[in-house]
Motif scaffolding. Structure first.
Motif, PDB file in Angstrom:
ATOM      1  N   TYR A   1      -1.016   2.085  11.278  1.00 28.58           N
ATOM      2  CA  TYR A   1      -2.133   2.883  10.410  1.00 28.58           C
ATOM      3  C   TYR A   1      -2.809   3.931  11.119  1.00 28.58           C
ATOM      4  O   TYR A   1      -2.861   4.862  10.489  1.00 28.58           O
ATOM      5  CB  TYR A   1      -3.037   1.682  10.068  1.00 28.58           C
TER       6      TYR A   1
ATOM      7  N   ARG B   1       0.956  -1.265   0.110  1.00 28.09           N
ATOM      8  CA  ARG B   1      -0.027  -0.048   0.027  1.00 28.09           C
ATOM      9  C   ARG B   1       0.831   1.295  -0.086  1.00 28.09           C
ATOM     10  O   ARG B   1       1.692   1.299   0.621  1.00 28.09           O
ATOM     11  CB  ARG B   1      -0.988  -0.052   1.143  1.00 28.09           C
TER      12      ARG B   1
ATOM     13  N   SER C   1     -11.838   2.565   5.586  1.00 28.17           N
ATOM     14  CA  SER C   1     -12.049   3.159   7.084  1.00 28.17           C
ATOM     15  C   SER C   1     -10.882   4.192   7.361  1.00 28.17           C
ATOM     16  O   SER C   1     -11.169   5.214   7.890  1.00 28.17           O
ATOM     17  CB  SER C   1     -11.621   1.885   8.092  1.00 28.17           C
TER      18      SER C   1
ATOM     19  N   LEU D   1      -9.860  -0.787  13.396  1.00 30.05           N
ATOM     20  CA  LEU D   1     -10.104   0.592  12.688  1.00 30.05           C
ATOM     21  C   LEU D   1     -11.684   0.886  12.749  1.00 30.05           C
ATOM     22  O   LEU D   1     -11.852   2.154  12.719  1.00 30.05           O
ATOM     23  CB  LEU D   1      -9.652   0.495  11.082  1.00 30.05           C
ATOM     24  N   THR D   2     -12.609  -0.184  12.758  1.00 28.07           N
ATOM     25  CA  THR D   2     -14.008   0.088  12.475  1.00 28.07           C
ATOM     26  C   THR D   2     -14.706   0.780  13.630  1.00 28.07           C
ATOM     27  O   THR D   2     -15.155   1.715  13.657  1.00 28.07           O
ATOM     28  CB  THR D   2     -14.762  -1.062  12.341  1.00 28.07           C
TER      29      THR D   2
ATOM     30  N   GLU E   1      -0.966   6.888  10.733  1.00 29.06           N
ATOM     31  CA  GLU E   1      -0.804   7.507   9.329  1.00 29.06           C
ATOM     32  C   GLU E   1      -2.002   8.294   9.150  1.00 29.06           C
ATOM     33  O   GLU E   1      -2.306   9.257   8.651  1.00 29.06           O
ATOM     34  CB  GLU E   1      -0.874   6.353   8.275  1.00 29.06           C
ATOM     35  N   ILE E   2      -3.181   7.785   9.893  1.00 32.71           N
ATOM     36  CA  ILE E   2      -4.459   8.485   9.711  1.00 32.71           C
ATOM     37  C   ILE E   2      -4.490   9.909  10.585  1.00 32.71           C
ATOM     38  O   ILE E   2      -5.183  10.727  10.338  1.00 32.71           O
ATOM     39  CB  ILE E   2      -5.734   7.533  10.317  1.00 32.71           C
ATOM     40  N   GLY E   3      -3.664   9.735  11.594  1.00 30.50           N
ATOM     41  CA  GLY E   3      -3.612  10.982  12.495  1.00 30.50           C
ATOM     42  C   GLY E   3      -4.189  10.618  13.984  1.00 30.50           C
ATOM     43  O   GLY E   3      -4.830  11.543  14.447  1.00 30.50           O
ATOM     44  N   ILE E   4      -4.330   9.395  14.160  1.00 28.43           N
ATOM     45  CA  ILE E   4      -5.034   9.115  15.583  1.00 28.43           C
ATOM     46  C   ILE E   4      -3.877   8.523  16.242  1.00 28.43           C
ATOM     47  O   ILE E   4      -2.767   7.968  15.949  1.00 28.43           O
ATOM     48  CB  ILE E   4      -6.025   7.915  15.534  1.00 28.43           C
TER      49      ILE E   4
ATOM     50  N   ASN F   1     -20.753  13.382  12.514  1.00 30.61           N
ATOM     51  CA  ASN F   1     -21.529  12.668  11.740  1.00 30.61           C
ATOM     52  C   ASN F   1     -21.346  11.115  12.401  1.00 30.61           C
ATOM     53  O   ASN F   1     -22.002  10.230  11.668  1.00 30.61           O
ATOM     54  CB  ASN F   1     -21.245  12.599  10.267  1.00 30.61           C
ATOM     55  N   CYS F   2     -20.440  11.028  13.059  1.00 33.61           N
ATOM     56  CA  CYS F   2     -20.249   9.574  13.541  1.00 33.61           C
ATOM     57  C   CYS F   2     -21.566   9.526  14.568  1.00 33.61           C
ATOM     58  O   CYS F   2     -21.893  10.227  14.987  1.00 33.61           O
ATOM     59  CB  CYS F   2     -18.869   9.407  14.344  1.00 33.61           C
TER      60      CYS F   2
ATOM     61  N   LEU G   1     -10.202  -1.776   5.230  1.00 33.52           N
ATOM     62  CA  LEU G   1      -9.076  -1.405   6.013  1.00 33.52           C
ATOM     63  C   LEU G   1      -8.890   0.180   5.291  1.00 33.52           C
ATOM     64  O   LEU G   1      -8.920   1.290   6.361  1.00 33.52           O
ATOM     65  CB  LEU G   1      -7.832  -1.889   6.085  1.00 33.52           C
TER      66      LEU G   1
ATOM     67  N   LEU H   1      -0.531   6.773   3.375  1.00 34.12           N
ATOM     68  CA  LEU H   1      -1.991   7.274   3.283  1.00 34.12           C
ATOM     69  C   LEU H   1      -2.114   8.698   2.873  1.00 34.12           C
ATOM     70  O   LEU H   1      -2.907   9.500   2.089  1.00 34.12           O
ATOM     71  CB  LEU H   1      -2.612   7.326   4.515  1.00 34.12           C
TER      72      LEU H   1
ATOM     73  N   LYS I   1      -9.241  -4.768  10.866  1.00 35.01           N
ATOM     74  CA  LYS I   1     -10.445  -4.122  10.339  1.00 35.01           C
ATOM     75  C   LYS I   1     -11.542  -3.872  11.452  1.00 35.01           C
ATOM     76  O   LYS I   1     -12.139  -2.779  11.612  1.00 35.01           O
ATOM     77  CB  LYS I   1     -11.155  -4.909   9.421  1.00 35.01           C
TER      78      LYS I   1
ATOM     79  N   PRO J   1      -9.556  12.258  17.536  1.00 36.61           N
ATOM     80  CA  PRO J   1      -9.620  13.249  16.675  1.00 36.61           C
ATOM     81  C   PRO J   1     -10.587  12.837  15.455  1.00 36.61           C
ATOM     82  O   PRO J   1     -10.956  14.027  14.762  1.00 36.61           O
ATOM     83  CB  PRO J   1      -8.102  13.255  16.196  1.00 36.61           C
ATOM     84  N   VAL J   2     -10.957  11.756  15.453  1.00 30.40           N
ATOM     85  CA  VAL J   2     -11.767  11.439  14.087  1.00 30.40           C
ATOM     86  C   VAL J   2     -13.231  11.334  14.532  1.00 30.40           C
ATOM     87  O   VAL J   2     -14.202  10.991  13.706  1.00 30.40           O
ATOM     88  CB  VAL J   2     -11.312  10.340  13.315  1.00 30.40           C
TER      89      VAL J   2
ATOM     90  N   MET K   1     -11.845   8.231   8.118  1.00 32.85           N
ATOM     91  CA  MET K   1     -11.362   8.770   9.232  1.00 32.85           C
ATOM     92  C   MET K   1     -10.208   9.945   9.036  1.00 32.85           C
ATOM     93  O   MET K   1     -10.524  11.038   9.834  1.00 32.85           O
ATOM     94  CB  MET K   1     -10.669   7.798  10.258  1.00 32.85           C
ATOM     95  N   ALA K   2      -9.269   9.828   8.256  1.00 29.12           N
ATOM     96  CA  ALA K   2      -8.286  10.732   8.086  1.00 29.12           C
ATOM     97  C   ALA K   2      -9.152  11.966   7.412  1.00 29.12           C
ATOM     98  O   ALA K   2      -8.717  13.127   7.648  1.00 29.12           O
ATOM     99  CB  ALA K   2      -7.001  10.284   7.033  1.00 29.12           C
TER     100      ALA K   2
ATOM    101  N   PHE L   1     -12.830   2.535  15.753  1.00 28.58           N
ATOM    102  CA  PHE L   1     -12.243   4.079  15.971  1.00 28.58           C
ATOM    103  C   PHE L   1     -13.496   4.766  14.934  1.00 28.58           C
ATOM    104  O   PHE L   1     -13.910   5.972  15.050  1.00 28.58           O
ATOM    105  CB  PHE L   1     -11.082   4.138  15.601  1.00 28.58           C
ATOM    106  N   GLU L   2     -13.686   4.171  13.737  1.00 26.74           N
ATOM    107  CA  GLU L   2     -14.380   5.035  12.860  1.00 26.74           C
ATOM    108  C   GLU L   2     -15.979   5.089  13.402  1.00 26.74           C
ATOM    109  O   GLU L   2     -16.275   6.264  13.153  1.00 26.74           O
ATOM    110  CB  GLU L   2     -14.634   4.053  11.556  1.00 26.74           C
TER     111      GLU L   2
ATOM    112  N   ARG M   1     -12.354  12.833   7.638  1.00 25.97           N
ATOM    113  CA  ARG M   1     -13.091  13.413   8.610  1.00 25.97           C
ATOM    114  C   ARG M   1     -12.133  14.296   9.709  1.00 25.97           C
ATOM    115  O   ARG M   1     -12.661  15.456  10.120  1.00 25.97           O
ATOM    116  CB  ARG M   1     -13.784  12.116   9.500  1.00 25.97           C
ATOM    117  N   LYS M   2     -11.051  14.003   9.967  1.00 23.97           N
ATOM    118  CA  LYS M   2     -10.247  14.575  10.912  1.00 23.97           C
ATOM    119  C   LYS M   2      -9.751  16.152  10.251  1.00 23.97           C
ATOM    120  O   LYS M   2     -10.066  17.102  11.001  1.00 23.97           O
ATOM    121  CB  LYS M   2      -8.799  14.149  10.785  1.00 23.97           C
TER     122      LYS M   2
END
Lengths: 221, 311, 145
Positions: free
Chosen positions: C91, A6, A47, C52-53, C94-97, C138-139, A44, A9, C49, C133-134, A51-52, C55-56, A54-55
């Protein structure tokens, strides 16, 4: 199989920044086996992207789908209606799949993976490069081990002077291909074969000859 | 004689040949080339001019060879060429150019991997490997043909062709001798070996080489390197793949006071040369005094290799 | 300002941590209300998964609670889970969490007190970090960050 990993991100977020409706498209073939772009990885990544985004205050709509094969036109055809509903496609296939999508649809298609090499599984979770697709297989005279794909210098008459303790000079993680070849020739009682010089390679059959094509007259329509 | 190479003449006359190494500078500094080469005046039969040694960009081997040739020291440049940086077209073009500029001796190598150098992002070319390169250069000289099969116009480039050999690398000494056999068959007129520190192991390799009769088909020049310090000895022992530095050499350097280490290193080098001279099938020495060219004369003197024959 | 009550999703192995949570209950040991337990047959069943879900869907922290090393009823499910947790942490970064919002712990069925203490400690850690932070408007959990 074709192996891939991958992309970061951040790079993907950059590609899709102008879009909000994304079709995230996996492939059930090689990239599923190497755990890079199958259904699970699509889930994955969906998701993670959501999330990224949404941040940074953006809501992404991601449709997740995984095709049987992304490198065949007939499968790629299946997603026409999904593509129509999306602003952009993020493909989790290898580079072949990404291009199949790009050729078929007039929508932006972004690669989610870096396609790496043709390899095999060494053990669970570990893949290594085995074939360089040179178009003129040498394995018959190299004990079944490819010096083009597995020697760091592609030496056809190796081993070079950097082979020590069975590993390549570039890193101890890489076995010396010619060390392996020699062991195989010994095992097969064919060490004399090593004395045969493999002459300069015709790279025309490899990438040297430009993009390659295979046409099977009996199958081609 | 196959060529006009001074090295070929020295070997043909039955002398122990001496070659030394001169690395071009990492800048457009012709004076630096002349300055370093000057140390080798009258002490060697040919000067190896390295080709982007250790995969670091340097002045091209061809240009530095020409500078040395034209410097008026009477030195004979030995053009090193690695398959890492150019494809067969480029190599052949350089060979034509080199020969036109009076260079008649060359060494065919695969070259250190780019990973070790200052451009680790570069592609390693390796269109040919070193053995295929030997075949190509021999074909150019003996058949007057390019590798692609067409005739070379005018006089073919008559290169005296060398190759490298590492008796100490893997998988074993038998394979290393067989690889030498392939190089000889491909066209190597002479061989320069990796730096020898483990003379016992070199003798084992030479024994197989003699059994195969290779020493009669090619001239084997034993590679030697004077060690400057115990640090250098340890570095070569641990960090340089394919190098075999016995512990006793490291210990001997370690037991020597720091200021006397360079002197001791030269002493070890000369002692080894005396041992190697007695090995049947050795035709000369290749002295690799890296960034230490000024010591080559002293080493040759002490090893009884001076003056060099004028042929 | 109303005190932030973190939502912690705890994936608990049926053979150890889930039973430990039960033990805590029968011993009348309290643990924070925000800890939501998801019973799994083995932590080896927990996939990246799922993490992550969680958190989502609005978790502020995620806990994977498995058996002590060597005690997995399915040989090495807990070891595999630990590797997936590490993978997921990368992961998350990378998302920022913050990666410390995800944690793997190990315990046995009898460790009711330890479960309650762990649940409390993690809740406090996440409380200090603040809401995920996410976690957006809307969650599904509703609370705005």
């Amino acid at each position: 199989m074709i192996t891939a990993e991958r992309k970061p991100l951040e790079e993907l977020l950059g590609y899709i920044a102008p879009y909000s409706r994304i079709l995230l498209l996996g492939c059930n073939e090689c990239v599923t086996v190497c755990a890079a772009g199958g259904r699970k990885e699509v889930g994955l990544l969906a998701s993670a992207l959501k999330m990224a985004a949404r941040k940074s205050g953006k809501e992404l709509q991601i449709v997740e789908h995984t095709l049987e094969r992304q490198c065949d036109p007939e499968y790629v055809e299946e997603v026409a209606s999904m593509v129509a509903q999306a602003d952009a496609v993020v493909s989790m296939a290898c580079g072949c799949g990404v291009q199949q999508m790009a050729m078929r649809y007039a929508k932006p298609v972004f690669p989610a993976l870096n396609t790496k090499f043709m390899g095999g599984s060494e053990r669970q979770g570990v893949w290594d490069e085995r074939c360089a697709g040179c178009g003129n297989c040498l394995l018959g005279v190299t004990g079944g081990i490819c010096p083009i794909a597995r020697c760091a210098k592609r030496l056809m008459n190796g081993p070079c002077g950097g082979s020590a303790n069975g590993v390549c000079e570039i890193t101890p993680d890489v076995p010396c291909a010619w060390h392996l070849i020699w062991e195989r020739l010994e095992e097969l009682g064919q060490t004399e074969d090593y004395l045969e010089i493999i002459p300069a390679k015709d790279w025309k059959t490899a990438q040297g000859g430009g993009p390659r094509k295979i046409i099977r007259e009996d199958l081609a329509e | 004689m196959k060529t006009n190479s001074n090295l070929e003449k020295v070997l043909a006359a039955g002398h122990l040949a001496v070659t030394a190494e001169c690395g071009p500078p990492r800048g457009a500094m012709p004076d630096k080339v002349r300055e370093r080469a000057a140390f080798l005046e009258g002490v060697c039969d040919a000067v190896n001019v390295t080709d982007n040694q250790t995969a670091m960009v340097r002045m091209s081997s061809l240009s530095a060879s020409v500078i040395i040739k034209q410097a008026g020291f009477g030195l004979n440049p030995l053009l090193q060429m690695v398959s890492r940086d150019r494809n067969r077209l480029s190599m052949q073009a350089d060979i034509l150019g080199a020969y036109s500029l009076g260079i008649d001796t060359m060494l065919c190598l695969s070259g250190d991997h780019t990973k070790f150098g200052d451009h680790p992002n570069a592609m390693n070319v390796h269109d040919l490997d070193s053995i295929q390169m030997l075949q190509m250069v021999k074909g150019m000289r003996d058949e007057g043909k390019f590798q692609g099969g067409q005739d070379i116009k005018g006089d073919p480039p008559k290169m005296f062709i060398g190759a490298a050999a590492n008796p100490f690398a893997g998988p074993n000494v038998q394979v290393r001798a067989m690889r030498l056999a392939k190089k000889v068959r491909a066209g190597a007129d002479f061989i320069q070996t990796q730096c020898i520190f483990n003379v016992d192991k070199f003798e084992q390799w030479m024994e197989i080489v003699r059994k195969m009769g290779l020493h009669k088909q090619t001239a084997i020049l034993a590679g030697v390197t004077p060690i400057k310090s115990v640090g250098a000895a340890r570095y070569m022992q641990k960090k340089v793949p394919g190098m075999d530095v016995p512990q006793e050499i490291v210990d001997r350097m370690a037991a020597t006071p720091k200021e006397k280490q360079p002197e001791e290193g030269i002493k070890i080098c000369v002692e080894m040369m005396e041992r190697i001279k007695k090995i049947e099938g050795v035709s000369g020495f290749h002295i690799m005094a890296i960034e230490w060219e000024e010591k080559v004369a002293e080493i040759c003197e002490k090893a009884g290799l001076l003056p060099r024959p004028q042929l | 300002m109303e005190q932030f009550e973190p939502v912690i999703v705890a994936f608990c192995c049926h053979y150890c941590a889930y039973t430990a949570a039960d033990t805590a209950g029968s011993q009348r040991l309290s643990y924070p209300v925000g800890v939501k337990i998801v019973r799994v047959p083995c932590t080896g069943k927990v996939d990246a998964k799922h993490l992550l879900t969680a958190f989502e869907k609005g978790a502020d922290g995620v806990l994977v609670a498995g058996c002590l090393v060597g005690d997995c009823h399915f040989k090495d499910g807990n070891v595999k889970a630990a590797r997936r947790v590490e993978f997921t942490k990368k992961y998350l970064e990378e998302i920022g969490i913050e990666a410390e919002r995800l944690e793997m712990v190990r315990m046995s069925a009898g460790m009711g007190r330890e479960f309650a203490e762990t649940a409390t400690a993690i809740t406090e850690k996440i409380r200090a970090l603040g809401p995920s932070p996410v976690k957006g408007k809307n969650c599904c959990c509703g609370k705005a960050a």
